[in-house]
Structure formats: structure tokens, C-alpha cells
Scaffold this motif. Sequence first.
Motif, short mmCIF file in Angstrom:
data_model
loop_
_atom_site.label_atom_id
_atom_site.label_comp_id
_atom_site.label_asym_id
_atom_site.label_seq_id
_atom_site.Cartn_x
_atom_site.Cartn_y
_atom_site.Cartn_z
N THR A 98 0.82 -1.22 0.00
CA THR A 98 0.00 0.00 0.00
C THR A 98 0.85 1.27 0.00
N ALA A 99 2.13 1.12 -0.29
CA ALA A 99 3.03 2.29 -0.25
C ALA A 99 2.62 3.37 -1.23
N GLY A 100 1.93 2.99 -2.30
CA GLY A 100 1.52 3.96 -3.30
C GLY A 100 0.23 4.69 -2.98
N GLU A 101 -0.43 4.31 -1.89
CA GLU A 101 -1.67 4.99 -1.51
C GLU A 101 -1.38 6.44 -1.12
N GLN A 102 -2.28 7.31 -1.54
CA GLN A 102 -2.09 8.73 -1.26
C GLN A 102 -2.43 9.10 0.18
N VAL A 103 -3.18 8.22 0.84
CA VAL A 103 -3.61 8.50 2.21
C VAL A 103 -2.90 7.57 3.18
N ASP A 104 -2.39 8.11 4.25
CA ASP A 104 -1.79 7.31 5.31
C ASP A 104 -2.91 6.90 6.24
N VAL A 105 -3.33 5.64 6.13
CA VAL A 105 -4.46 5.17 6.92
C VAL A 105 -4.15 5.20 8.41
N CYS A 106 -2.89 5.13 8.78
CA CYS A 106 -2.51 5.18 10.19
C CYS A 106 -2.71 6.57 10.79
N GLU A 110 -6.04 12.20 8.57
CA GLU A 110 -5.99 12.09 7.12
C GLU A 110 -7.02 11.08 6.61
N ALA A 111 -7.14 9.96 7.30
CA ALA A 111 -7.99 8.88 6.82
C ALA A 111 -9.44 9.01 7.26
N GLY A 112 -9.69 9.74 8.35
CA GLY A 112 -11.03 9.82 8.91
C GLY A 112 -12.13 10.14 7.92
N PRO A 113 -11.97 11.18 7.08
CA PRO A 113 -13.04 11.52 6.13
C PRO A 113 -13.31 10.43 5.10
N LEU A 114 -12.38 9.49 4.93
CA LEU A 114 -12.54 8.44 3.92
C LEU A 114 -13.07 7.14 4.50
N LEU A 143 -17.92 -4.13 8.44
CA LEU A 143 -16.49 -3.89 8.36
C LEU A 143 -16.18 -2.40 8.22
N LEU A 144 -15.07 -2.00 8.80
CA LEU A 144 -14.56 -0.64 8.62
C LEU A 144 -13.68 -0.65 7.38
N ILE A 145 -13.97 0.21 6.42
CA ILE A 145 -13.21 0.23 5.17
C ILE A 145 -12.70 1.63 4.89
N VAL A 146 -11.63 1.69 4.10
CA VAL A 146 -11.13 2.95 3.57
C VAL A 146 -10.94 2.72 2.08
N GLY A 147 -11.59 3.55 1.27
CA GLY A 147 -11.61 3.26 -0.16
C GLY A 147 -12.43 2.00 -0.39
N SER A 148 -11.79 1.00 -0.99
CA SER A 148 -12.47 -0.27 -1.25
C SER A 148 -11.93 -1.42 -0.42
N ARG A 149 -11.02 -1.13 0.51
CA ARG A 149 -10.41 -2.23 1.27
C ARG A 149 -10.68 -2.10 2.76
N PRO A 150 -10.70 -3.24 3.48
CA PRO A 150 -10.88 -3.19 4.92
C PRO A 150 -9.67 -2.58 5.62
N VAL A 151 -9.91 -1.95 6.73
CA VAL A 151 -8.84 -1.42 7.58
C VAL A 151 -8.30 -2.58 8.42
N ARG A 152 -6.98 -2.66 8.55
CA ARG A 152 -6.36 -3.70 9.36
C ARG A 152 -6.25 -3.24 10.81
N GLU A 154 -3.78 -3.31 12.83
CA GLU A 154 -2.54 -2.58 13.11
C GLU A 154 -2.65 -1.12 12.68
N GLU A 155 -3.48 -0.85 11.65
CA GLU A 155 -3.69 0.53 11.22
C GLU A 155 -4.59 1.26 12.22
N ALA A 156 -5.69 0.63 12.59
CA ALA A 156 -6.60 1.25 13.56
C ALA A 156 -5.93 1.43 14.91
N GLY A 157 -4.96 0.58 15.23
CA GLY A 157 -4.26 0.68 16.50
C GLY A 157 -3.39 1.92 16.61
N CYS A 158 -3.14 2.59 15.50
CA CYS A 158 -2.35 3.83 15.52
C CYS A 158 -3.20 5.04 15.92
N TRP A 159 -4.51 4.90 15.86
CA TRP A 159 -5.37 6.05 16.06
C TRP A 159 -5.53 6.39 17.54
#
Length: 302
Positions: A98-106, A110-114, A143-152, A154-159
Motif C-alpha cells: 500500500t506504499a503507493g496509496e495517497q492517504v496514510d491510513v494510520c 488524514e484517513a477519517g473523512p474516507l 467492516l470498517l473500510i477505507v476506499g475499497s479495502r478493509p482497515v487492518r 494494526e492501522e486502527a491501532g495507531c489512532w
Amino acid sequence: MSLFRRDGARRSSPEPRVPARRPVEEVDLDSLLALVAESRGFACEFAPDGSAVTLRGSLAGDTALVVRLTGLRREAGRRTREDWPVLVSEHLAHAVATAGEQVDVCDLEEAGPLLRTRVESVDEVADLTKVVGRHLNADLVELLIVGSRPVRPEEAGCWPVPTARAIDLAIGNVRKDERLLVESIELSGTPVSRLTARSPSAATHLRWLGDYLPVPADGVLAVLPDPYTLLVHPVDGIGVVRAIERLRVHALTTDGLSPQVYWWHESRLTLIRADIVVQRGQTRLVVAPPPEFAQVLARLAV
């Protein structure tokens, strides 16, 4: 394996500082991270506070890849050590993919509005430990998703907020996104309302069903033929028994999200077990309602 220092270079001083003792679990996790990173062709450098690791190497090209670790550490704390190798390997693989994603889900700001939600059958989710969500009932999960994929996890744990609060944020985003299209249709003579969404979050709108149509005190029957569609029928008379049959048959033919009929009442989605049985050439519906719904049926039959 090269040695990775997290406390900087040693200073020339007659009284060198003694680095603060770190939890052994954190040290072990860092060693595992370094080992997995090197096995994938990366050199890595940990942030002084341990919140991230920077990967560099041929697989990353000329660009350094910063991988946040706060959520990974929290998730590791919930798992046994036997789970750590797979957890770390998948976390780094996901970070690279996911390195090419424009949004840092962690980054929640940044990710909240998406953030959005999507309802899935439990049977269709390969591993519930690798996604974030909540059960609507025993066989459906939101499920909690961002774009078209589920949030992991480890990502939600950063919030800086609990997962439940993030899901509520996503639900709020779904509500603001759109109003469902409401149509009146018939299933073999039984009137039902069909609510359609542009996004795969139609079931999320059950929470605001009263904004779309009158909802009686005893709630509604609901089927979820696909993530974009809701079919509902009011529980307001004994005709609800026939509606269960019509909705069940329709749900079976769609082969979509769920073939079951549910009772939406007091913000809960409860399964109404209804099986179509063929005996001696005759087809009949066998309904085994939950106790609370059985009481409703008994009252309506009077």
C-alpha cells in the motif's frame, strides 16, 4: 544480521549515559521486525521512540518507506508470541503493497473523512482477526473500510481513539454520503419497500430507516440481497407471516449477501430462522422465530 541501534551513536563522555531499559517484549518485536525486513531485502532504521521503522533497499527503490509501529505493537500485545512472525510479516507486506496509496491510513486526521462501512457475511471474511468491524449478529459483520479495502487492526491501532469510535465516525460518513432511493414493489402480491444505495453500505442505513419510511413500534422485516440493497416490510399485522415467506424465497434466489430474513427492532438485527422444506412433493415454510418475535406474532394473531 546487522545490529540496529535505537539510542543513537555513543557519545564521548567521561560518564556515558545508560540507556533506559526497554520492555523485553518491545526489544523482541524489534528484533523480529529487523529479521523479517532483511529477509525481504530491506535495511531498516528504527525511530528513537520506536513509533516507526524506515525501510530502505532494492525493493523500495530510491524512496525510503516509513512504516508506523504503534498499532502493530498494540496488536502484538493482544496476541501470543507464536502469532508474532505471521503478524509482523503481514504488516510489512501490507505496508509495501500500500506504499503507493495517497492517504496514510494510520493517520486518523488524514484517513477519517474516507472511512466507511460495508456489511459482509461472516462466512465470506477469510479471517476476522485481520479486519476491523463489529458483528450485527452471528452471521453478518459490519467492516470498517477505507476506499475499497478493509482497515487492518494494526492501522486502527495507531489512532488516538478506540476502534468503536472510529466505526461510529465511518457510520456518520455513510449517512452524510447519500440518501437511499426508496421504491414500493411487490413480491408475489406482498408489498415491500426496496431501498437502494450507490455504495455497498445499504444495511448501515437501517439505523435511520425512520428517515425513509414509517417504522411501526414492532419494527420491520428486512432482507439484504446484496450490499447495495435493502428490502423491508413493516411488522404491523399477521400478514407478516406471509411476508417472511416471500422475503425468504426472494433472498434465496438472489444468491447475494444473505439468504436469511431478519427482524430489525430497537436497533438490533435478529435472525428469523425460516426454512423452506419439501415433503411428499409439497413445499412449505417452517419458521422458528426467536422468543421475542414469537411474542409479537402471538399478539398480532389475536
